[in-house]
Write a protein that holds these residues in place. Sequence first.
Motif, PDB file in Angstrom:
ATOM      1  N   VAL A   1       0.862  -1.172   0.000  1.00 57.59           N
ATOM      2  CA  VAL A   1       0.000   0.000   0.000  1.00 57.59           C
ATOM      3  C   VAL A   1       0.904   1.229   0.000  1.00 57.59           C
TER       4      VAL A   1
ATOM      5  N   VAL B   1      -2.493   5.830   2.337  1.00 55.98           N
ATOM      6  CA  VAL B   1      -3.817   5.653   2.946  1.00 55.98           C
ATOM      7  C   VAL B   1      -4.309   7.028   3.390  1.00 55.98           C
TER       8      VAL B   1
ATOM      9  N   ALA C   1      -2.628   0.909   7.737  1.00 56.80           N
ATOM     10  CA  ALA C   1      -1.878   0.018   6.839  1.00 56.80           C
ATOM     11  C   ALA C   1      -0.383   0.125   7.110  1.00 56.80           C
TER      12      ALA C   1
ATOM     13  N   LEU D   1      -7.191   3.295   0.104  1.00 59.16           N
ATOM     14  CA  LEU D   1      -5.847   2.735   0.012  1.00 59.16           C
ATOM     15  C   LEU D   1      -5.401   2.802  -1.439  1.00 59.16           C
ATOM     16  N   THR D   2      -4.311   3.500  -1.695  1.00 59.55           N
ATOM     17  CA  THR D   2      -3.715   3.525  -3.025  1.00 59.55           C
ATOM     18  C   THR D   2      -2.637   2.454  -3.028  1.00 59.55           C
ATOM     19  N   LEU D   3      -2.781   1.489  -3.909  1.00 58.14           N
ATOM     20  CA  LEU D   3      -1.846   0.373  -3.962  1.00 58.14           C
ATOM     21  C   LEU D   3      -0.546   0.783  -4.645  1.00 58.14           C
TER      22      LEU D   3
ATOM     23  N   THR E   1      -6.845   1.038  -6.507  1.00 58.67           N
ATOM     24  CA  THR E   1      -7.373   1.738  -5.335  1.00 58.67           C
ATOM     25  C   THR E   1      -8.415   0.864  -4.648  1.00 58.67           C
TER      26      THR E   1
END
Length: 180
Positions: free
Chosen positions: A29, A32, A54, A83-85, A147
């Motif tokens: 991640v 966040v 995270a 959450l942006t991966l 996302t």
Amino acid sequence: LLRETTTSARDPSTSTTAAPADTGAPVPVARVVAYDPQGSGQAGENDELAPRAADVNSRTAWRTETYDQSDFFGTKTGVGLVLTLGRRSRLDSVRIDGSANGWSGSVFVLDSGSLDGFDPSRARPTAAIDDVRGQVDVDLRGATGSTVVVWITHLGDPDDGDRHRVQIDEVVPIGVPAPG
């Protein structure tokens, strides 16, 4: 342009069941943030605590603000986390560890990092979660995106006298990098 990622063979209105055995690994991640698009008054929803959800440390957490009602108030339909991966991935599940007070909501897997035009109260979720009491593994059935939005729509039983809130200790997406 924001696009939801869905699969045709599921009904997100049903309660979540345990995810099948994970075939992937934890997906990194990159970022966040708290998500409170319908908020009023002071902007945010404990924004400074969001990265704790995270950070691979179950002793730290993000939590919603406290509310008088379990279903928020007025036109507010929820709050959550985005959450942006680290990269676009095919997600088998997402493990959410936190409050054991019977909270409910939805998970969205999106192909875009931009939430412009995204309305979780009108969008079709990738999965529904209902009556969460501690850790839950939410089956995402291979949804692909970059996302993940955890959207809380019901705060469950009161945990602070007669006030309601949800705490998220850790959110862990499980999957594999998506091709191309």
